[in-house]
Design an enzyme around this catalytic site. Sequence first.
Site, PDB file in Angstrom:
ATOM      1  N   GLU A 278       0.813  -1.295  -0.082  1.00  0.00           N
ATOM      2  CA  GLU A 278      -0.144  -0.156  -0.031  1.00  0.00           C
ATOM      3  C   GLU A 278       0.815   1.327   0.102  1.00  0.00           C
ATOM      4  O   GLU A 278       0.430   2.417  -0.471  1.00  0.00           O
ATOM      5  CB  GLU A 278      -0.923   0.037   1.121  1.00  0.00           C
ATOM      6  N   HIS A 299       7.682 -26.503  -1.002  1.00  0.00           N
ATOM      7  CA  HIS A 299       6.904 -27.574  -1.455  1.00  0.00           C
ATOM      8  C   HIS A 299       5.793 -27.280  -2.248  1.00  0.00           C
ATOM      9  O   HIS A 299       4.908 -28.010  -2.855  1.00  0.00           O
ATOM     10  CB  HIS A 299       6.274 -28.774  -0.762  1.00  0.00           C
ATOM     11  N   LYS A 413     -13.958   0.324  -3.837  1.00  0.00           N
ATOM     12  CA  LYS A 413     -14.997   0.786  -2.926  1.00  0.00           C
ATOM     13  C   LYS A 413     -15.976   1.569  -3.546  1.00  0.00           C
ATOM     14  O   LYS A 413     -17.391   1.331  -3.459  1.00  0.00           O
ATOM     15  CB  LYS A 413     -14.813   1.618  -1.671  1.00  0.00           C
TER      16      LYS A 413
END
Length: 425
Positions: A278, A299, A413
């Site tokens: 951010e 793995h 948003k």
Amino acid sequence: MIKLDLSNTINPIPFKSYAEEVKKIHKMINEKTGLGNDFLGWTTWPKDYDKEEFARIKEAAKNIRKNYDVLVVAGIGGSYLGARAAIEALKGLYGDDKLEIIFFGNTLSPTYIKQVLTYLENKKFAINVISKSGTTTETSVAFRLLKELLIKKVGKEAASKAIFATTDKARGALKKEADEEGYETFVIPDDIGGRYSVITAVGLLPIACAGCDIDQLMKGCRDAMNDLNNEDIFTNPAYQYAATRDYFYNNNKQVEMFVTYEPQYTQIGEWLKQLFGESEGKDGKGLLPDSVTFTTDLHSLGQFIQEGSHVLFETVVKVDSPLLDLTVPHDEDNLDGLNYLEGKKLSEVNEQAFLGTLKAHVDGGVPNIVLHVEKLDEYNLGYLFYFFMRSCAMSAYLLKINPFNQPGVEIYKKNMFHLLGKPGY
Ligand code: PA5
């Protein structure tokens, strides 16, 4: 305490070429003259924090630990990642603390929300709702549902006593509600953004509730603040780390892979991803932060790291002494062929895995930065948080980016609000 090892970066980092720029930025941070300068409160917070509020945090934690079985922490992004990282790192994933902590308000998943609410039906729980804006959808929706359940279980008066709100000191829907309903409140300072807020009440209340020593955590932060308040790149490890990241970014690396070696540190990777992602991911710039927990992820992503496209470097947060340890036992039959490890501590086995992986990845052309932490207690964690925050500010300013805003987060948003028919969108 914390030691930055740059002996595995493959090429030496040309600190000399960064020295003047780093000095300039250091001054800019301390004098608060750079981009986003009204969000630099965290730089001196380890000494400037509100001592009266700090005492209230400890009192509230004592009350919560004594009177409830579960603390539900409702918050998202900077309003929960640091607390979760700290609690898991300090206590492990299956500690025996009597107070259970559940992180909530960080998703819109109906299944997760419904299952947590069902789980809480027969529990005595308190809520710490954390939101600087007071209007974040994930947190607000979860809090509304939690509150409804709590009031149904214990009535309005007892519910108000069990709700602790961490929010803006004056503004926002949550502050208004807290004042009207009489919740105890804690403040997110105006000049500290979400991803730098773990050292404020945002992180400190849940961390104290988990039974951790927040005095030591703040002491670690304070010592880091003093030690790292140093313009000289040749002696300041936070700035060496920032310059190393910048050097890799300018030399064809696109990804910084944060590596830890125990599952209880996985959330530190999540906190780091938010801090750097951010802070730097804007204006078409920035390293993509990613994280893995070894040896588990050797793995899965291990193959790509070893032999895939050369887009990444690794930053290993290497905790040198584990919280707990145990020994590989002797087995008379040795059917699994493991007697060669008999009597060895698992920490020694994990250490060899770290050394073997480091060599393999460096031999494979993947530069490694290693940050050794002697042991991850409260003091060192506070130190580490501050170390990364200081590095991140320097690193973003080296990229000529405002480290403290997140304009891109607003775009989804707005679309979501429009689609949901929120008034004004
Ligand atoms: O770092 C940030 O600013 C964000 O991640 C916020 O912390 C997150 O969006 C939550 O915001 P708020 O605390 O206003 O609910």
